[in-house]
Write a protein that holds these residues in place. Structure first.
Motif, mmCIF file in Angstrom:
data_model
loop_
_atom_site.group_PDB
_atom_site.id
_atom_site.type_symbol
_atom_site.label_atom_id
_atom_site.label_comp_id
_atom_site.label_asym_id
_atom_site.label_seq_id
_atom_site.Cartn_x
_atom_site.Cartn_y
_atom_site.Cartn_z
ATOM 1 N N ASP A 1 0.789 -1.370 -0.055
ATOM 2 C CA ASP A 1 -0.053 -0.010 0.086
ATOM 3 C C ASP A 1 0.886 1.292 0.055
ATOM 4 N N GLY A 2 2.269 0.915 -0.266
ATOM 5 C CA GLY A 2 3.227 2.307 -0.247
ATOM 6 C C GLY A 2 3.838 2.241 1.102
ATOM 7 N N GLU A 3 3.464 1.650 2.169
ATOM 8 C CA GLU A 3 3.863 1.855 3.430
ATOM 9 C C GLU A 3 4.104 0.182 4.046
ATOM 10 N N LYS A 4 2.802 -0.424 4.091
ATOM 11 C CA LYS A 4 3.077 -1.986 4.272
ATOM 12 C C LYS A 4 3.543 -2.632 3.060
ATOM 13 N N VAL A 5 4.391 -3.748 3.305
ATOM 14 C CA VAL A 5 4.571 -4.560 1.986
ATOM 15 C C VAL A 5 5.003 -5.987 2.500
ATOM 16 N N LEU A 6 4.381 -6.719 1.460
ATOM 17 C CA LEU A 6 4.331 -8.175 2.075
ATOM 18 C C LEU A 6 4.759 -8.969 0.658
ATOM 19 N N PRO A 7 6.045 -9.769 0.757
ATOM 20 C CA PRO A 7 6.513 -10.467 -0.425
ATOM 21 C C PRO A 7 5.634 -11.444 -0.734
ATOM 22 N N LEU A 8 5.441 -11.822 -1.674
ATOM 23 C CA LEU A 8 4.549 -12.915 -2.112
ATOM 24 C C LEU A 8 5.383 -14.050 -2.522
ATOM 25 N N ALA A 9 5.031 -15.251 -3.110
ATOM 26 C CA ALA A 9 5.614 -16.606 -3.193
ATOM 27 C C ALA A 9 6.493 -16.167 -4.273
ATOM 28 N N THR A 10 7.999 -16.712 -4.273
ATOM 29 C CA THR A 10 8.936 -16.551 -5.270
ATOM 30 C C THR A 10 8.723 -17.156 -6.429
ATOM 31 N N SER A 11 9.367 -16.812 -7.487
ATOM 32 C CA SER A 11 9.209 -17.660 -8.669
ATOM 33 C C SER A 11 10.480 -17.366 -9.641
ATOM 34 N N GLN A 12 10.759 -18.119 -10.579
ATOM 35 C CA GLN A 12 11.691 -17.965 -11.619
ATOM 36 C C GLN A 12 10.986 -18.112 -13.018
ATOM 37 N N ASP A 13 11.268 -17.192 -14.013
ATOM 38 C CA ASP A 13 10.787 -17.211 -15.310
ATOM 39 C C ASP A 13 11.644 -17.543 -16.216
ATOM 40 N N HIS A 14 11.025 -18.257 -17.436
ATOM 41 C CA HIS A 14 12.061 -18.541 -18.520
ATOM 42 C C HIS A 14 11.859 -17.560 -19.619
ATOM 43 N N LYS A 15 12.620 -16.593 -19.817
ATOM 44 C CA LYS A 15 12.314 -15.527 -21.007
ATOM 45 C C LYS A 15 12.567 -16.037 -22.276
ATOM 46 N N ALA A 16 13.726 -16.677 -22.428
ATOM 47 C CA ALA A 16 14.217 -17.125 -23.834
ATOM 48 C C ALA A 16 13.279 -18.135 -24.362
ATOM 49 N N ARG A 17 12.941 -18.125 -25.795
ATOM 50 C CA ARG A 17 12.151 -18.869 -26.179
ATOM 51 C C ARG A 17 12.546 -20.329 -26.476
ATOM 52 N N ASP A 18 13.736 -20.789 -26.431
ATOM 53 C CA ASP A 18 14.284 -22.088 -26.652
ATOM 54 C C ASP A 18 14.900 -22.554 -25.218
ATOM 55 N N ASN A 19 14.854 -24.092 -25.414
ATOM 56 C CA ASN A 19 15.657 -24.652 -24.503
ATOM 57 C C ASN A 19 17.103 -24.078 -24.174
ATOM 58 N N ASN A 20 17.361 -24.273 -23.003
ATOM 59 C CA ASN A 20 18.567 -23.958 -22.358
ATOM 60 C C ASN A 20 18.832 -22.382 -22.406
ATOM 61 N N ALA B 1 7.380 -20.830 -15.963
ATOM 62 C CA ALA B 1 7.948 -20.422 -14.821
ATOM 63 C C ALA B 1 7.470 -21.327 -13.568
ATOM 64 N N TYR B 2 8.024 -21.080 -12.616
ATOM 65 C CA TYR B 2 7.848 -22.207 -11.363
ATOM 66 C C TYR B 2 7.901 -21.545 -10.060
ATOM 67 N N SER B 3 7.412 -21.934 -9.083
ATOM 68 C CA SER B 3 7.294 -21.340 -7.925
ATOM 69 C C SER B 3 7.318 -22.526 -6.699
ATOM 70 N N PRO B 4 7.974 -22.487 -5.823
ATOM 71 C CA PRO B 4 8.913 -21.295 -5.170
ATOM 72 C C PRO B 4 10.233 -21.367 -6.000
ATOM 73 N N ALA B 5 11.124 -20.275 -6.033
ATOM 74 C CA ALA B 5 12.374 -20.235 -6.685
ATOM 75 C C ALA B 5 13.533 -20.508 -5.805
ATOM 76 N N PRO B 6 14.339 -21.789 -5.823
ATOM 77 C CA PRO B 6 15.268 -22.277 -4.976
ATOM 78 C C PRO B 6 16.275 -21.329 -4.614
ATOM 79 N N ILE B 7 16.655 -20.644 -5.603
ATOM 80 C CA ILE B 7 17.808 -19.435 -5.432
ATOM 81 C C ILE B 7 17.225 -18.206 -4.392
ATOM 82 N N VAL B 8 15.914 -18.210 -4.300
ATOM 83 C CA VAL B 8 15.689 -17.048 -3.181
ATOM 84 C C VAL B 8 15.322 -17.658 -2.067
#
Length: 428
Positions: free
Chosen positions: A202-221, A232-239
């Protein structure tokens, strides 16, 4: 209560589905919606474009909509929240002023630089010659970005000087991204692992939601052209918990503090696209002023609490971590796209296999679909996001792809390796 979801993609289908499950919601409208939202119980499509703010406003008044949730960035940047607020209607999302964080990459980079928030080095240009001179002086790799909104496609990762120069010419001279490319930002290339970090505030209070990781590139690897997201998947282990604390203290809190200092109040979802370097330090790649797509789909699959309650509590100033409960399972979404995306592709292809869901751990969210003679047909680049939920990323991957392999249309395309980083970590 009545809820209106603005947008027509997979994110909006996920929001509509989740809102329809709320015991306090009698009806969900989606404008304009898609073939998937049309088939959800208690959900109705409305034939109004997501950027036709005046028609949306008239509809909300006529239907006495209690809450409007904005999905895509374009209406936010154009001031839909400001217009609804003037009319006394509850509308969830940031103002036009706050939405500049996504609407202009140069605005955001200048903001980050001014408030000492970690990001890549950069320079902005409106003419190709000085931009090319800068590229030659810097060397490659570099990242070239169209300044304005380009539906997630205005980012070119240039691994050579020639690629970077061609990107500049395509954007500034050939006008590949229209008005969005009247200005460009050239950034230093950052190495590491990307993660999506989404908060509600709300600009003052802030709550992190579930982490996730996206795959932006079109192809494998993670090869091929940049897209709006191929899965994408959730949660993201790196976070990890420690990384979450670091991101909040070094990026999210300073951002909200900086906005306040600049006289900008922020209410809504705030999406930080991050690069977590090999040294363990996060840097901000981009801000989005809304929930990510396709991150929304797996995150909504894991959300066990009431989305409408979460949004209303944010709007009335009572946001609290007690409101949100997440499944311990992993959710993984695979985007099924039209062959040729993100460049040239065809629409109007009949989709088969959608009725073969045989598990409550699978949900197919529609993005680029519509109905034609009672058939579901393709109507965009990213067509579906098939989400599987399981005890591990590996399990969720198997469940999601078991459904992907049952769905068909002519020239369908998808990546085969969504979640590969997390699966590799699990094996280790």
């Amino acid at each position: 209560m009545k809820v209106l979801i603005v947008g027509n993609g997979g994110r909006e289908h996920a929001f509509a589905w989740k809102c329809s499950l709320s015991p306090n919601v009698s009806k969900v409208f989606v404008a304009p919606g898609n073939g998937g939202t049309a088939s959800e119980e208690n959900v109705e499509n409305v034939n109004i474009s997501s950027d036709d703010i005046q028609k949306l406003l008239l509809f909300a008044k006529k239907e006495r909509i209690d809450l409007t949730i904005i999905g895509p960035e374009a209406p936010l940047v154009r001031g839909i929240v400001d217009e609804f607020s003037k009319a006394g209607l509850s509308c969830f999302g940031p103002s036009a002023k706050a939405s500049q964080l996504e609407g202009s990459k140069s605005f955001t980079k200048d903001f980050l630089n001014r408030h000492n928030i970690p990001t890549a080095g950069y320079k902005s240009f409106t003419e190709s010659k000085p931009a090319i001179d800068y590229i030659k002086s810097k060397g490659a790799p570099l990242v070239v970005k169209a300044d304005g909104l380009a539906a997630g496609k205005g980012v070119i990762v240039a691994m050579s000087i020639d690629d970077a120069i061609n990107a500049v010419l395509d954007i500034l001279e050939k006008n590949d991204f229209g008005d969005a490319g009247s200005k460009i930002v050239i950034e230093d290339f950052l190495e590491g692992e990307e993660a999506s970090f989404i908060v509600i505030t709300d600009g003052e209070k802030v709550l992190p939601l579930a982490t996730s990781q996206d795959h932006k590139a079109r192809d494998n690897n993670d090869l091929g052209p940049n897209t709006g997201g191929m899965g994408a998947y959730s949660p993201a282990p790196i976070v990890t918990e420690d990384m979450t604390e670091k991101i909040m203290n070094e990026i999210i809190f300073p951002t909200l503090k900086g906005l306040k200092k600049d006289g900008i109040s922020y209410l809504g979802f705030l999406y930080a696209g991050l690069m977590i370097g090999n040294d363990g330090n996060p840097k901000i790649l981009e801000y989005n002023c809304r929930f990510g797509d396709p991150e929304t789909q797996p995150i909504m699959m894991r959300l066990e609490s009431d989305l409408v309650d979460l949004i209303l509590s944010t709007m009335n100033g009572s946001l609290s971590a007690d409101i949100v409960k997440w499944s311990n399972d992993v959710a993984l979404g695979v985007v099924m796209a039209a062959g040729g995306y993100p460049l040239k592709y065809e629409s109007g292809k009949k989709i088969s296999g959608l009725n073969k869901i045989d598990s409550e751990n699978i949900k197919v969210f529609h993005a680029g679909t519509t109905t034609k003679n009672k058939d579901i047909v393709t109507n965009g680049g990213r067509v579906l996001c098939v989400v599987g939920k399981g005890r591990s990323t590996h399990d969720a991957n198997i469940i999601a792809y078991s459904m992907v392999n049952k769905i068909e249309w002519k020239n369908e395309y998808h990546r085969d390796d969504i979640g590969y980083r997390a699966i590799s970590r699990e094996r280790e």
